[in-house]
Design a protein around this motif. Structure first.
Motif, PDB file in Angstrom:
ATOM      1  N   PHE A  97       1.289  -5.525   0.430  1.00  0.00           N
ATOM      2  CA  PHE A  97       2.675  -5.176   0.134  1.00  0.00           C
ATOM      3  C   PHE A  97       3.558  -5.360   1.373  1.00  0.00           C
ATOM      4  O   PHE A  97       4.730  -5.735   1.264  1.00  0.00           O
ATOM      5  CB  PHE A  97       2.736  -3.734  -0.381  1.00  0.00           C
ATOM      6  N   ALA A  98       3.007  -5.148   2.565  1.00  0.00           N
ATOM      7  CA  ALA A  98       3.785  -5.320   3.793  1.00  0.00           C
ATOM      8  C   ALA A  98       4.216  -6.777   3.964  1.00  0.00           C
ATOM      9  O   ALA A  98       5.357  -7.053   4.347  1.00  0.00           O
ATOM     10  CB  ALA A  98       2.966  -4.860   5.000  1.00  0.00           C
ATOM     11  N   PRO A 125       2.001  -1.370  -6.044  1.00  0.00           N
ATOM     12  CA  PRO A 125       1.390  -0.151  -5.491  1.00  0.00           C
ATOM     13  C   PRO A 125       1.807   1.129  -6.217  1.00  0.00           C
ATOM     14  O   PRO A 125       1.117   2.138  -6.105  1.00  0.00           O
ATOM     15  CB  PRO A 125       1.879  -0.122  -4.041  1.00  0.00           C
ATOM     16  N   VAL A 126       2.907   1.086  -6.941  1.00  0.00           N
ATOM     17  CA  VAL A 126       3.332   2.257  -7.693  1.00  0.00           C
ATOM     18  C   VAL A 126       4.173   1.748  -8.856  1.00  0.00           C
ATOM     19  O   VAL A 126       4.784   0.678  -8.775  1.00  0.00           O
ATOM     20  CB  VAL A 126       4.112   3.239  -6.768  1.00  0.00           C
ATOM     21  N   LEU A 127       4.152   2.467  -9.976  1.00  0.00           N
ATOM     22  CA  LEU A 127       4.773   1.927 -11.189  1.00  0.00           C
ATOM     23  C   LEU A 127       6.254   1.630 -11.010  1.00  0.00           C
ATOM     24  O   LEU A 127       6.770   0.643 -11.520  1.00  0.00           O
ATOM     25  CB  LEU A 127       4.582   2.902 -12.355  1.00  0.00           C
ATOM     26  N   GLU A 128       6.959   2.499 -10.284  1.00  0.00           N
ATOM     27  CA  GLU A 128       8.378   2.270 -10.064  1.00  0.00           C
ATOM     28  C   GLU A 128       8.614   0.903  -9.415  1.00  0.00           C
ATOM     29  O   GLU A 128       9.626   0.250  -9.648  1.00  0.00           O
ATOM     30  CB  GLU A 128       8.964   3.380  -9.184  1.00  0.00           C
ATOM     31  N   GLU A 129       7.662   0.494  -8.595  1.00  0.00           N
ATOM     32  CA  GLU A 129       7.818  -0.765  -7.880  1.00  0.00           C
ATOM     33  C   GLU A 129       7.557  -1.973  -8.793  1.00  0.00           C
ATOM     34  O   GLU A 129       8.055  -3.071  -8.537  1.00  0.00           O
ATOM     35  CB  GLU A 129       6.876  -0.758  -6.673  1.00  0.00           C
ATOM     36  N   GLU A 130       6.802  -1.782  -9.860  1.00  0.00           N
ATOM     37  CA  GLU A 130       6.662  -2.852 -10.858  1.00  0.00           C
ATOM     38  C   GLU A 130       8.047  -3.229 -11.380  1.00  0.00           C
ATOM     39  O   GLU A 130       8.382  -4.402 -11.531  1.00  0.00           O
ATOM     40  CB  GLU A 130       5.827  -2.377 -12.069  1.00  0.00           C
ATOM     41  N   HIS A 187      -3.984   0.718  -8.001  1.00  0.00           N
ATOM     42  CA  HIS A 187      -3.691   2.080  -7.570  1.00  0.00           C
ATOM     43  C   HIS A 187      -4.281   2.358  -6.192  1.00  0.00           C
ATOM     44  O   HIS A 187      -3.612   2.906  -5.310  1.00  0.00           O
ATOM     45  CB  HIS A 187      -4.252   3.065  -8.603  1.00  0.00           C
ATOM     46  N   GLU A 188      -5.527   1.958  -6.009  1.00  0.00           N
ATOM     47  CA  GLU A 188      -6.187   2.218  -4.719  1.00  0.00           C
ATOM     48  C   GLU A 188      -5.562   1.403  -3.591  1.00  0.00           C
ATOM     49  O   GLU A 188      -5.316   1.907  -2.494  1.00  0.00           O
ATOM     50  CB  GLU A 188      -7.687   1.898  -4.816  1.00  0.00           C
ATOM     51  N   GLU A 189      -5.271   0.130  -3.889  1.00  0.00           N
ATOM     52  CA  GLU A 189      -4.680  -0.707  -2.847  1.00  0.00           C
ATOM     53  C   GLU A 189      -3.253  -0.284  -2.535  1.00  0.00           C
ATOM     54  O   GLU A 189      -2.704  -0.634  -1.486  1.00  0.00           O
ATOM     55  CB  GLU A 189      -4.732  -2.182  -3.250  1.00  0.00           C
ATOM     56  N   GLU A 199       1.487   6.632   0.533  1.00  0.00           N
ATOM     57  CA  GLU A 199       1.368   7.570   1.659  1.00  0.00           C
ATOM     58  C   GLU A 199       2.451   7.325   2.701  1.00  0.00           C
ATOM     59  O   GLU A 199       3.034   8.274   3.237  1.00  0.00           O
ATOM     60  CB  GLU A 199       0.002   7.413   2.337  1.00  0.00           C
ATOM     61  N   ALA A 200       2.713   6.050   2.976  1.00  0.00           N
ATOM     62  CA  ALA A 200       3.719   5.726   3.994  1.00  0.00           C
ATOM     63  C   ALA A 200       5.084   6.265   3.572  1.00  0.00           C
ATOM     64  O   ALA A 200       5.808   6.865   4.378  1.00  0.00           O
ATOM     65  CB  ALA A 200       3.787   4.212   4.191  1.00  0.00           C
ATOM     66  N   ALA A 201       5.435   6.065   2.309  1.00  0.00           N
ATOM     67  CA  ALA A 201       6.744   6.520   1.841  1.00  0.00           C
ATOM     68  C   ALA A 201       6.836   8.039   1.893  1.00  0.00           C
ATOM     69  O   ALA A 201       7.878   8.600   2.258  1.00  0.00           O
ATOM     70  CB  ALA A 201       6.999   6.008   0.424  1.00  0.00           C
ATOM     71  N   ALA A 202       5.744   8.701   1.548  1.00  0.00           N
ATOM     72  CA  ALA A 202       5.752  10.166   1.597  1.00  0.00           C
ATOM     73  C   ALA A 202       5.861  10.647   3.041  1.00  0.00           C
ATOM     74  O   ALA A 202       6.598  11.594   3.344  1.00  0.00           O
ATOM     75  CB  ALA A 202       4.487  10.717   0.934  1.00  0.00           C
TER      76      ALA A 202
END
Lengths: 334, 95, 239
Positions: C86-87, C32-37, A309-311, A317-320
């Motif tokens: 992720f990048a 980084p976010v559940l949707e991305e899993e 979550h932290e990483e 943030e970028a997507a927002a």
């Protein structure tokens, strides 16, 4: 709809001159709906305690799905055949999906996902203790599918008739999708049990380790269960912990025989009179200890979740930020 | 931690051609494009859909449950809107 | 199709898909976010499906995946690169899926041995490319931090991109034509993401070759060790 924040105050009732009397009227309507086996929907009036109970239970369920990805994901990179690898990836993916369905259901009650994740990460909300056990061998993937998912399904099928509509609908979807989870686990164990002696031993070892924790998944015995009675009255819960546990044992014994594996309980035997299998005493000390945080993987699971979550924060943030720059219906509207 | 809370979207899926879109659930996404893609991954990964709509949850106006009676009950006493209200002599066909 | 399966080409494409699928699988539980899993797993599963079809054209899929030594793998080095942040994963996806999309699009229209597979895969890969494009735009044009991370990732992986346009025996495509289409497509996405095409060379200076010649980067050996160890620990067992 899940835009729930405003719903709690949405008490623009037919005015009867007295706020308390109005609430009493709502409560009667709520009780009548539950009694008639109707569904409660997000914008309906509901007792605060009903809402709180649901949020707690749905959140815990959602957290269990996403923490539950970890012990199985532990074997994705080592799956011993490409077929098994595809199955396992699809299964772990489903768990993420189920977590998402459940967080959505919880959000209809006015609690956002970020808040729920916060509570998970800070230890204020729990997930199923079963995921605090490690997956030590490939056979554990099978044992999780057969026993852990089996226990989960036994718990979940009645939830498809839960009195709260969004939760019940999420469970219908989840149960439908999960039917393959248990079968793949059973099939995996069967292949091992019928394989080489080493594979058979691996399967037996996994079942030995997962059997008791699976029985604990149904929660403490009925006479020690805090929330059971009220949840049954509200039809959030339809069967008691012990009832479901017994049902699970009765299902598993013949399945273990077909697998050619034994269950690690010398007291397990058919009780003709009861029409059920008797089984040995569960070590509730272990259960409470694991629940308190002293299980083999509690620390590891929550640390990994927090780290992901932290990483991921900079990505979210970028997507927002991009949405705020480029779209009218982006994050700025939230 | 500011601004990482992606907004909520409601997802409607047409399960096959000829049927309406029906509400499938909700999800979080930073914008409409990702909401569509996340919806595709989340709600149609077993081939459940041929078309998807996503709508920001905040854009939905819903009838209040407390208006249940004034909103919906008047419709319950107009049986003449339903074909079974009318008596037709036996043997008359295609009606 | 049974008559002339170009083994070299099937292994090259199959190994690309197998290895990238494996790397994406490593994200499970870490996204980084559940949707991305869910999204990353979808892509990994598509690729694994392609790998199984391609390897099966050559022999037993599991023998090929689990019992070959590192030097026998023919995937490009790009797909074996560790996930990084992720990048890096998105830059790898953008570079590879753009290539794969252009390639399968060409293979699908011909009547060669890969046409049936390519016709199905091109739709999957179009989605992978779109996913990578969407994320490249958001990371490139998101925050200062994401822009910098995405820029670094595009730079870091750039020198692995040239290998994709080498001629592969049995693949009837014009590498240079593929390269210019690829440069145009990737360049356009990067431009819209407020990034620029990296300028350095597109391949490393090692005349012995790279992944298509069975020469890999150091992390690949460890990836294979993890992937193969269980299968190899039980010779002859079935799973």
């Amino acid at each position: 709809m899940a835009t729930a924040a405003a719903q709690k105050t949405d008490h623009t009732a037919p005015y009867d001159g007295d706020g308390t009397a109005a609430t009493a009227g709502y409560e009667r309507a709520f009780d009548a709906a539950v009694a008639a086996d109707e569904r409660i929907e997000p914008r309906d009036w509901m007792p605060d305690a009903y809402r709180a109970t649901l949020v707690r239970q749905i959140a815990q369920h959602a957290h269990s799905e996403i923490i539950g990805m970890q012990p199985e994901a532990n074997w994705i990179t080592r799956a011993p055949s490409l077929r098994r690898k595809a199955i396992l990836m699809a299964k772990v993916q489903d768990e993420a999906g189920h977590g998402l369905y459940l967080y959505s259901a919880a959000e209809t009650l006015g609690t956002g996902r970020d808040e729920l994740l916060d509570k998970l990460h800070s230890g204020r909300q729990k997930y199923s203790s079963i995921f605090n056990y490690p997956t030590l061998t490939w056979a554990d993937v099978g044992a999780i599918g057969w026993l852990v998912d089996g226990a989960a399904i036994t718990n979940q099928v009645p939830l498809c008739r839960c009195s709260y509509g969004p939760y019940a609908r999420a469970m219908v979807r989840i149960c439908k999708e999960e039917s393959f989870h248990q079968r793949q686990g059973y099939e995996l164990l069967l292949a091992l049990s019928r394989g080489t002696p080493e594979q058979h031993a691996m399967a037996q070892d996994a079942v030995d380790r997962w059997w008791w924790p699976s029985l604990m998944m149904f929660g403490p015995p009925d006479d020690e269960s805090q929330h059971s009675a009220q949840s049954m009255a509200w039809k959030i819960k339809r069967h008691s912990n012990d009832e479901l546990r017994q049902r699970f044992v009765d299902i598993c014994v013949p399945q273990a025989e077909s697998l050619g594996l034994t269950l690690p309980d010398p007291d397990l035997k058919w009780n003709e009179e009861q029409g059920h299998y008797d089984f040995g005493a569960i070590d509730w000390t272990e259960f409470w200890e694991v629940l308190k945080g002293n299980g083999p993987c509690n620390e590891q699971r929550i640390t990994q979740r927090r780290r992901a979550h932290e990483e991921g924060a900079w990505v979210r943030e970028a997507a927002a930020a991009y949405a705020a720059k480029h779209s009218e219906t982006g994050a700025t509207r939230a | 931690m500011t601004n990482t809370d992606w907004p909520l979207w409601e997802v409607f899926v047409r399960s096959r051609r000829g049927l309406s879109h029906t509400h499938a659930g909700s999800l979080h996404a930073p914008d409409a494009e990702f909401a569509l893609r996340n919806a595709r991954d989340l709600y149609t990964r077993r081939g459940e859909g041929v078309s998807i709509w996503v709508v920001p949850s905040s854009a939905i106006t819903a009838s209040s449950p407390d208006e249940k009676d004034p909103f919906f009950e008047p419709a319950a006493d107009k049986p003449y809107r339903h074909p079974t209200f009318y008596e037709i002599p036996e043997g008359v066909k295609h009606l | 199709m049974t008559t002339t399966v170009p083994t070299t080409a099937a292994l090259a494409l199959g190994d690309d898909a197998l290895v990238l699928s494996h790397r994406l699988g490593e994200w499970a539980g870490h996204a980084p976010v559940l949707e991305e899993e869910v999204a990353l797993a979808n892509i990994a599963l598509d690729l694994l499906g392609q790998a199984r079809v391609l390897l099966s054209l050559v022999g037993d899929e599991d023998e090929l995946a689990y019992l070959r030594e590192e030097r026998a793998f023919r995937n490009v080095q790009l797909v074996e690169q560790p996930n990084g942040d992720f990048a890096h994963t998105i830059a790898r996806q953008l570079y590879f899926s753009t290539y794969q999309h252009l390639l399968y699009d060409r293979l699908a229209t011909g009547d060669g041995p890969f046409a049936p597979l390519a016709a199905k895969a091109v739709k999957e890969v179009a989605y992978h490319r779109d996913h990578a494009e969407q994320w490249t735009l958001r990371l490139g044009d998101g925050t200062d931090e994401s822009h910098e991370r995405m820029r670094r990732a595009c730079e870091a992986l750039w020198r692995f991109t040239g290998e994709m346009f080498q001629p592969v025996q049995g693949l009837d495509v014009d590498g240079e034509q593929l390269r210019s289409a690829w440069l145009e497509s990737v360049g356009e996405v990067l431009r819209r993401a407020t990034l620029t095409l990296p300028e350095g060379p597109q391949s490393g200076a090692w005349s012995a070759g790279a992944g298509r010649q069975g020469l890999h980067t150091e992390p690949f050996g460890r990836m294979l060790a993890e992937m193969q160890h269980l299968h190899r620990s039980h010779p002859g067992a079935s799973w």
